[in-house]
Design a protein around this motif. Structure first.
Motif, PDB file in Angstrom:
ATOM      1  N   ARG A  35      42.938  45.541  40.493  1.00 20.92           N
ATOM      2  CA  ARG A  35      44.547  44.959  39.853  1.00 20.92           C
ATOM      3  C   ARG A  35      44.939  45.221  38.947  1.00 20.92           C
ATOM      4  O   ARG A  35      44.283  45.722  37.799  1.00 20.92           O
ATOM      5  CB  ARG A  35      43.494  43.314  39.675  1.00 20.92           C
ATOM      6  CG  ARG A  35      43.289  42.871  40.419  1.00 20.92           C
ATOM      7  CD  ARG A  35      42.807  41.033  40.079  1.00 20.92           C
ATOM      8  NE  ARG A  35      42.298  40.716  41.449  1.00 20.92           N
ATOM      9  CZ  ARG A  35      41.889  39.618  41.591  1.00 20.92           C
ATOM     10  NH1 ARG A  35      41.499  38.868  40.807  1.00 20.92           N
ATOM     11  NH2 ARG A  35      41.390  39.520  42.508  1.00 20.92           N
ATOM     12  N   PRO A  36      46.231  45.001  38.802  1.00 17.56           N
ATOM     13  CA  PRO A  36      46.874  45.345  39.263  1.00 17.56           C
ATOM     14  C   PRO A  36      47.465  45.364  39.990  1.00 17.56           C
ATOM     15  O   PRO A  36      48.159  45.088  41.388  1.00 17.56           O
ATOM     16  CB  PRO A  36      47.906  44.303  38.293  1.00 17.56           C
ATOM     17  CG  PRO A  36      47.800  45.298  37.407  1.00 17.56           C
ATOM     18  CD  PRO A  36      46.824  45.851  37.003  1.00 17.56           C
ATOM     19  N   ASN A  39      47.979  43.889  44.093  1.00 17.35           N
ATOM     20  CA  ASN A  39      48.913  43.254  43.842  1.00 17.35           C
ATOM     21  C   ASN A  39      49.886  43.711  44.275  1.00 17.35           C
ATOM     22  O   ASN A  39      50.366  43.131  44.651  1.00 17.35           O
ATOM     23  CB  ASN A  39      48.673  41.794  42.794  1.00 17.35           C
ATOM     24  CG  ASN A  39      47.276  41.196  43.195  1.00 17.35           C
ATOM     25  OD1 ASN A  39      46.012  41.023  43.468  1.00 17.35           O
ATOM     26  ND2 ASN A  39      47.241  40.700  41.314  1.00 17.35           N
ATOM     27  N   ASP A  42      51.503  45.556  47.140  1.00 19.20           N
ATOM     28  CA  ASP A  42      51.878  44.424  48.687  1.00 19.20           C
ATOM     29  C   ASP A  42      53.222  44.039  48.151  1.00 19.20           C
ATOM     30  O   ASP A  42      53.820  43.705  49.233  1.00 19.20           O
ATOM     31  CB  ASP A  42      51.134  43.129  48.365  1.00 19.20           C
ATOM     32  CG  ASP A  42      49.487  44.115  49.135  1.00 19.20           C
ATOM     33  OD1 ASP A  42      49.938  44.294  49.735  1.00 19.20           O
ATOM     34  OD2 ASP A  42      49.361  43.015  49.205  1.00 19.20           O
ATOM     35  N   ARG A 153      37.092  45.014  43.798  1.00 21.13           N
ATOM     36  CA  ARG A 153      37.747  44.276  43.598  1.00 21.13           C
ATOM     37  C   ARG A 153      37.637  44.230  42.721  1.00 21.13           C
ATOM     38  O   ARG A 153      39.095  43.403  42.095  1.00 21.13           O
ATOM     39  CB  ARG A 153      37.647  43.424  44.751  1.00 21.13           C
ATOM     40  CG  ARG A 153      38.386  42.310  45.287  1.00 21.13           C
ATOM     41  CD  ARG A 153      39.430  41.183  45.855  1.00 21.13           C
ATOM     42  NE  ARG A 153      39.572  42.782  47.272  1.00 21.13           N
ATOM     43  CZ  ARG A 153      40.532  42.639  47.501  1.00 21.13           C
ATOM     44  NH1 ARG A 153      41.707  42.347  46.518  1.00 21.13           N
ATOM     45  NH2 ARG A 153      41.029  43.057  49.159  1.00 21.13           N
ATOM     46  N   ARG A 158      43.224  43.456  35.666  1.00 25.60           N
ATOM     47  CA  ARG A 158      43.573  42.167  36.382  1.00 25.60           C
ATOM     48  C   ARG A 158      45.050  42.304  35.581  1.00 25.60           C
ATOM     49  O   ARG A 158      45.348  42.084  34.965  1.00 25.60           O
ATOM     50  CB  ARG A 158      42.452  41.666  36.216  1.00 25.60           C
ATOM     51  CG  ARG A 158      40.392  42.011  36.705  1.00 25.60           C
ATOM     52  CD  ARG A 158      39.794  40.440  36.458  1.00 25.60           C
ATOM     53  NE  ARG A 158      38.775  40.804  37.569  1.00 25.60           N
ATOM     54  CZ  ARG A 158      38.068  41.108  36.961  1.00 25.60           C
ATOM     55  NH1 ARG A 158      37.893  40.948  35.625  1.00 25.60           N
ATOM     56  NH2 ARG A 158      36.429  42.228  37.062  1.00 25.60           N
TER      57      ARG A 158
END
Length: 159
Positions: A35-36, A39, A42, A153, A158
């Protein structure tokens, strides 16, 4: 703005979103599902799709993706976070240049939404990523609460 100018504007925006997606995919390939990046990749796909919908609505041909598989990842995750910060800053600046000349209200709103997401969500997430990497030693994986480096993951940055 003429139709050809609007088409060029949408192509420029689509090219930049696709470049970001390819770059973030290369980072994920190298460092795992961190992360990120997991995220935001997408979000970049949604950005490209939003631009493609406008191109279709206006009858413009959607160009082939020239970035698929062409981007590389830096040596460390900290460098990847820095690179992503610069990419998001460049993306925001691109929209600053493109938005004033757009007469189509729908296109202008779509591109404004994409710029807002880059400025308000992506850029702060990558800045936090870089801070965590520096706090964690900056050698490619963030430390968890026990000082262990992770790459899955739960590892990395983050948002």
């Amino acid at each position: 703005m003429s139709a050809s100018d609007l088409e060029g504007t949408l192509r420029d925006a689509l090219e930049d979103e696709r470049k970001a997606e390819a770059t973030y995919a290369a980072v994920i390939e190298k460092f795992g599902e961190v992360r990120p990046f997991i995220n935001i990749i997408d979000a970049e796909r949604r950005h490209s799709a939003a631009i493609e919908r406008q191109m279709t609505r206006l009858g413009f041909a959607i160009p082939a993706n020239q970035w698929h598989g062409r981007a590389g990842a830096p040596a460390t995750l900290a460098e990847a976070c820095s690179m992503a910060i610069e990419a998001e800053i460049d993306n925001i600046a691109l929209y600053d240049r493109l938005l004033p000349g757009i007469a189509d209200d729908t296109v202008r709103q779509v591109l404004q939404n994409l710029q807002d997401a880059s400025r308000d969500n992506h850029l702060p997430a990558f800045r936090r990523c870089l801070e965590r990497e520096h706090d964690g030693g900056g050698t490619g994986g963030a430390r968890d609460g026990w000082g262990n480096r992770g790459r899955g993951r739960r590892g990395g940055c983050r948002s």
